[in-house]
Scaffold this motif. Structure first.
Motif, PDB file in Angstrom:
ATOM      1  N   PRO A  45      57.018  43.497  40.542  1.00  0.00           N
ATOM      2  CA  PRO A  45      56.507  44.777  40.857  1.00  0.00           C
ATOM      3  C   PRO A  45      55.988  44.536  39.516  1.00  0.00           C
ATOM      4  CG  PRO A  45      58.721  45.211  40.990  1.00  0.00           C
ATOM      5  CD  PRO A  45      58.634  43.542  40.753  1.00  0.00           C
ATOM      6  N   ALA A  46      55.887  43.755  37.506  1.00  0.00           N
ATOM      7  CA  ALA A  46      54.892  43.691  37.657  1.00  0.00           C
ATOM      8  C   ALA A  46      54.154  41.969  37.838  1.00  0.00           C
ATOM      9  CB  ALA A  46      55.754  43.831  35.786  1.00  0.00           C
ATOM     10  N   ILE A  47      54.236  41.219  37.817  1.00  0.00           N
ATOM     11  CA  ILE A  47      53.230  40.672  38.472  1.00  0.00           C
ATOM     12  C   ILE A  47      52.402  40.307  39.169  1.00  0.00           C
ATOM     13  CG2 ILE A  47      53.586  38.128  39.313  1.00  0.00           C
ATOM     14  CD1 ILE A  47      56.561  38.010  38.231  1.00  0.00           C
ATOM     15  N   ALA A  48      53.380  41.102  40.440  1.00  0.00           N
ATOM     16  CA  ALA A  48      51.660  41.955  41.642  1.00  0.00           C
ATOM     17  C   ALA A  48      51.027  42.224  40.890  1.00  0.00           C
ATOM     18  CB  ALA A  48      52.558  42.736  42.895  1.00  0.00           C
ATOM     19  N   ASP A  49      51.466  43.524  40.370  1.00  0.00           N
ATOM     20  CA  ASP A  49      50.352  44.260  39.801  1.00  0.00           C
ATOM     21  C   ASP A  49      48.629  43.584  38.916  1.00  0.00           C
ATOM     22  OD1 ASP A  49      49.833  47.340  38.506  1.00  0.00           O
ATOM     23  OD2 ASP A  49      50.155  46.390  36.544  1.00  0.00           O
ATOM     24  N   PHE A  50      49.747  42.836  37.576  1.00  0.00           N
ATOM     25  CA  PHE A  50      48.769  41.953  37.398  1.00  0.00           C
ATOM     26  C   PHE A  50      47.963  41.095  38.198  1.00  0.00           C
ATOM     27  CE2 PHE A  50      47.934  37.875  35.653  1.00  0.00           C
ATOM     28  CZ  PHE A  50      46.966  37.881  34.618  1.00  0.00           C
ATOM     29  N   ILE A  51      48.385  40.681  39.277  1.00  0.00           N
ATOM     30  CA  ILE A  51      47.269  40.044  40.040  1.00  0.00           C
ATOM     31  C   ILE A  51      46.403  40.800  40.323  1.00  0.00           C
ATOM     32  CG2 ILE A  51      47.175  38.801  42.637  1.00  0.00           C
ATOM     33  CD1 ILE A  51      48.546  37.133  39.484  1.00  0.00           C
ATOM     34  N   HIS A  52      46.810  42.352  41.042  1.00  0.00           N
ATOM     35  CA  HIS A  52      45.746  42.849  41.566  1.00  0.00           C
ATOM     36  C   HIS A  52      45.165  43.787  40.434  1.00  0.00           C
ATOM     37  CE1 HIS A  52      49.386  43.745  44.828  1.00  0.00           C
ATOM     38  NE2 HIS A  52      48.721  42.623  45.889  1.00  0.00           N
ATOM     39  N   GLN A  53      45.574  43.414  39.523  1.00  0.00           N
ATOM     40  CA  GLN A  53      44.182  44.124  38.258  1.00  0.00           C
ATOM     41  C   GLN A  53      43.543  42.793  38.685  1.00  0.00           C
ATOM     42  OE1 GLN A  53      46.120  45.291  35.371  1.00  0.00           O
ATOM     43  NE2 GLN A  53      47.423  46.982  36.644  1.00  0.00           N
ATOM     44  N   GLY A  54      43.788  41.198  38.588  1.00  0.00           N
ATOM     45  CA  GLY A  54      42.964  40.406  38.678  1.00  0.00           C
ATOM     46  C   GLY A  54      42.071  40.433  39.711  1.00  0.00           C
ATOM     47  N   VAL A  55      42.699  40.899  40.664  1.00  0.00           N
ATOM     48  CA  VAL A  55      41.296  40.935  41.843  1.00  0.00           C
ATOM     49  C   VAL A  55      40.014  41.569  41.678  1.00  0.00           C
ATOM     50  CG1 VAL A  55      41.513  40.715  44.502  1.00  0.00           C
ATOM     51  CG2 VAL A  55      43.566  40.414  43.183  1.00  0.00           C
ATOM     52  N   ASP A  56      39.219  40.522  41.783  1.00  0.00           N
ATOM     53  CA  ASP A  56      37.602  41.333  42.088  1.00  0.00           C
ATOM     54  C   ASP A  56      37.149  40.632  43.360  1.00  0.00           C
ATOM     55  OD1 ASP A  56      35.234  42.061  42.193  1.00  0.00           O
ATOM     56  OD2 ASP A  56      34.893  40.675  40.217  1.00  0.00           O
ATOM     57  N   TYR A  57      37.238  41.375  44.717  1.00  0.00           N
ATOM     58  CA  TYR A  57      36.340  41.074  46.129  1.00  0.00           C
ATOM     59  C   TYR A  57      34.947  41.006  45.563  1.00  0.00           C
ATOM     60  CZ  TYR A  57      40.787  39.273  48.337  1.00  0.00           C
ATOM     61  OH  TYR A  57      42.286  39.028  48.261  1.00  0.00           O
ATOM     62  N   ALA A  58      33.942  41.055  44.955  1.00  0.00           N
ATOM     63  CA  ALA A  58      32.974  41.054  44.857  1.00  0.00           C
ATOM     64  C   ALA A  58      31.742  40.512  44.636  1.00  0.00           C
ATOM     65  CB  ALA A  58      32.501  42.402  43.876  1.00  0.00           C
ATOM     66  N   PRO A  59      32.338  39.328  44.120  1.00  0.00           N
ATOM     67  CA  PRO A  59      31.461  37.926  44.388  1.00  0.00           C
ATOM     68  C   PRO A  59      31.704  37.136  44.746  1.00  0.00           C
ATOM     69  CG  PRO A  59      32.961  38.284  42.219  1.00  0.00           C
ATOM     70  CD  PRO A  59      33.592  39.629  42.856  1.00  0.00           C
ATOM     71  N   LEU A  60      32.493  37.267  45.714  1.00  0.00           N
ATOM     72  CA  LEU A  60      33.596  36.433  46.492  1.00  0.00           C
ATOM     73  C   LEU A  60      32.961  35.840  47.814  1.00  0.00           C
ATOM     74  CD1 LEU A  60      37.098  36.548  46.254  1.00  0.00           C
ATOM     75  CD2 LEU A  60      35.528  35.016  45.202  1.00  0.00           C
ATOM     76  N   HIS A  61      32.408  35.117  48.815  1.00  0.00           N
ATOM     77  CA  HIS A  61      31.937  35.158  49.958  1.00  0.00           C
ATOM     78  C   HIS A  61      32.965  35.040  51.107  1.00  0.00           C
ATOM     79  CE1 HIS A  61      27.731  33.876  47.666  1.00  0.00           C
ATOM     80  NE2 HIS A  61      28.540  32.750  47.060  1.00  0.00           N
ATOM     81  N   LEU A  62      32.123  36.000  52.138  1.00  0.00           N
ATOM     82  CA  LEU A  62      32.470  35.739  52.954  1.00  0.00           C
ATOM     83  C   LEU A  62      32.347  34.462  53.767  1.00  0.00           C
ATOM     84  CD1 LEU A  62      31.778  39.438  54.842  1.00  0.00           C
ATOM     85  CD2 LEU A  62      34.034  39.091  54.160  1.00  0.00           C
ATOM     86  N   PHE A  63      33.016  34.073  54.951  1.00  0.00           N
ATOM     87  CA  PHE A  63      32.802  32.695  55.390  1.00  0.00           C
ATOM     88  C   PHE A  63      32.043  32.908  56.282  1.00  0.00           C
ATOM     89  CE2 PHE A  63      37.622  32.271  54.169  1.00  0.00           C
ATOM     90  CZ  PHE A  63      37.319  30.867  53.796  1.00  0.00           C
ATOM     91  N   PRO A  64      31.399  31.825  56.785  1.00  0.00           N
ATOM     92  CA  PRO A  64      30.156  31.899  57.458  1.00  0.00           C
ATOM     93  C   PRO A  64      29.899  32.051  59.049  1.00  0.00           C
ATOM     94  CG  PRO A  64      30.521  29.195  56.648  1.00  0.00           C
ATOM     95  CD  PRO A  64      31.231  30.224  55.856  1.00  0.00           C
ATOM     96  N   GLY A  65      29.607  33.371  58.936  1.00  0.00           N
ATOM     97  CA  GLY A  65      29.280  33.600  60.430  1.00  0.00           C
ATOM     98  C   GLY A  65      30.301  34.882  60.235  1.00  0.00           C
ATOM     99  N   VAL A  66      31.048  35.121  59.744  1.00  0.00           N
ATOM    100  CA  VAL A  66      32.085  35.962  59.449  1.00  0.00           C
ATOM    101  C   VAL A  66      31.052  38.082  60.192  1.00  0.00           C
ATOM    102  CG1 VAL A  66      33.797  37.856  58.286  1.00  0.00           C
ATOM    103  CG2 VAL A  66      33.755  35.192  58.849  1.00  0.00           C
ATOM    104  N   CYS A  67      29.891  37.707  59.311  1.00  0.00           N
ATOM    105  CA  CYS A  67      29.745  39.174  59.805  1.00  0.00           C
ATOM    106  C   CYS A  67      29.321  39.394  61.595  1.00  0.00           C
ATOM    107  CB  CYS A  67      28.113  39.628  59.134  1.00  0.00           C
ATOM    108  SG  CYS A  67      29.069  40.202  57.559  1.00  0.00           S
ATOM    109  N   SER A  68      28.115  38.242  61.961  1.00  0.00           N
ATOM    110  CA  SER A  68      27.859  38.555  63.428  1.00  0.00           C
ATOM    111  C   SER A  68      29.544  38.693  64.660  1.00  0.00           C
ATOM    112  CB  SER A  68      27.124  37.333  63.370  1.00  0.00           C
ATOM    113  OG  SER A  68      27.579  36.258  63.192  1.00  0.00           O
ATOM    114  N   LEU A  69      30.698  37.521  63.808  1.00  0.00           N
ATOM    115  CA  LEU A  69      31.691  37.322  64.270  1.00  0.00           C
ATOM    116  C   LEU A  69      32.431  38.880  65.065  1.00  0.00           C
ATOM    117  CD1 LEU A  69      34.256  35.889  65.475  1.00  0.00           C
ATOM    118  CD2 LEU A  69      34.925  36.001  63.389  1.00  0.00           C
TER     119      LEU A  69
END
Length: 208
Positions: free
Chosen positions: A65-89
């Motif tokens: 549980p503590a590990i999962a909390d550490f990982i989730h606190q560090g997750v930031d999807y804002a700067p990541l890219h959707l794979f090509p074509g995902v929006c139109s898909l």
């Protein structure tokens, strides 16, 4: 109506390197050994039953549980890219099918990123993290919520493929995600694709 079930990480969004870096930070913080040294080794090593990764690093189940909390606190999807074509898909598939995401990432995090790309209207349901990596029941639950019996599961790990198969679904294996191509193909997906740009053709061929 037929349904399309997507895994999130490694299928719709390119997040493997972010999580590899989080694993590195976790090992450093808690003085554990991460037995890999780069993203290619991560794709060979990563177990989608993620609890096993932490046990292999020397953590105990009581630590999870503590590990999962550490990982989730560090997750930031804002700067990541959707794979090509995902929006139109998603826009295209939504015209003909119900669409859901079946993931072990918290639902709220996924929803936030979808909203930032104005994609939330294309997703009918999200099944997210409930503290375990198991996906067979997640898929079954999602199908019940959607009211669909006929569907296809798209994933980038052997766990995704096996969980779809356990629900008697055809599967699409995305070999460009978190797990290396050989491991995905060895899970025997109905169709394997090497690019997100090939997803729609594969999905529509299985839902004719």
């Amino acid at each position: 109506m037929k349904a399309v079930l997507f895994d999130w990480d490694g299928v719709l969004i390119d997040s493997a390197n972010m999580y590899y870096q989080l694993y590195c930070q976790l090992a450093q913080k808690f003085s554990k050994v991460l037995p890999i040294h780069n993203i290619d080794e991560f794709r060979e090593w990563y177990d989608p039953a993620w609890e096993n990764n932490y046990l292999a690093m020397g953590f105990t189940r009581e630590d999870l549980p503590a590990i999962a909390d550490f990982i989730h606190q560090g997750v930031d999807y804002a700067p990541l890219h959707l794979f090509p074509g995902v929006c139109s898909l998603l826009a295209s598939l939504h015209r003909d099918f119900r669409i859901a995401i079946v993931s072990t990432t918290p639902k709220e995090i996924i929803s936030e990123r979808l909203k930032s790309d104005s994609l939330q209207g294309y997703i009918d349901y999200i099944t997210g993290n409930d503290g375990v990596s198991e996906k067979i029941s997640k898929i079954s639950h999602t199908l019940q919520i959607l009211g669909c019996r006929e569907a296809v599961m798209i994933g980038d790990t052997p766990l995704d493929i096996a969980s779809g198969q356990a629900n008697n679904l055809p599967t699409v294996g995305a070999t460009y995600g978190w797990v290396c191509a050989d491991r995905v193909r060895q899970a025997h997906p109905t169709i394997a694709v090497d690019s997100s740009l090939h997803l729609e053709e594969a999905i529509r061929s299985l839902l004719k």
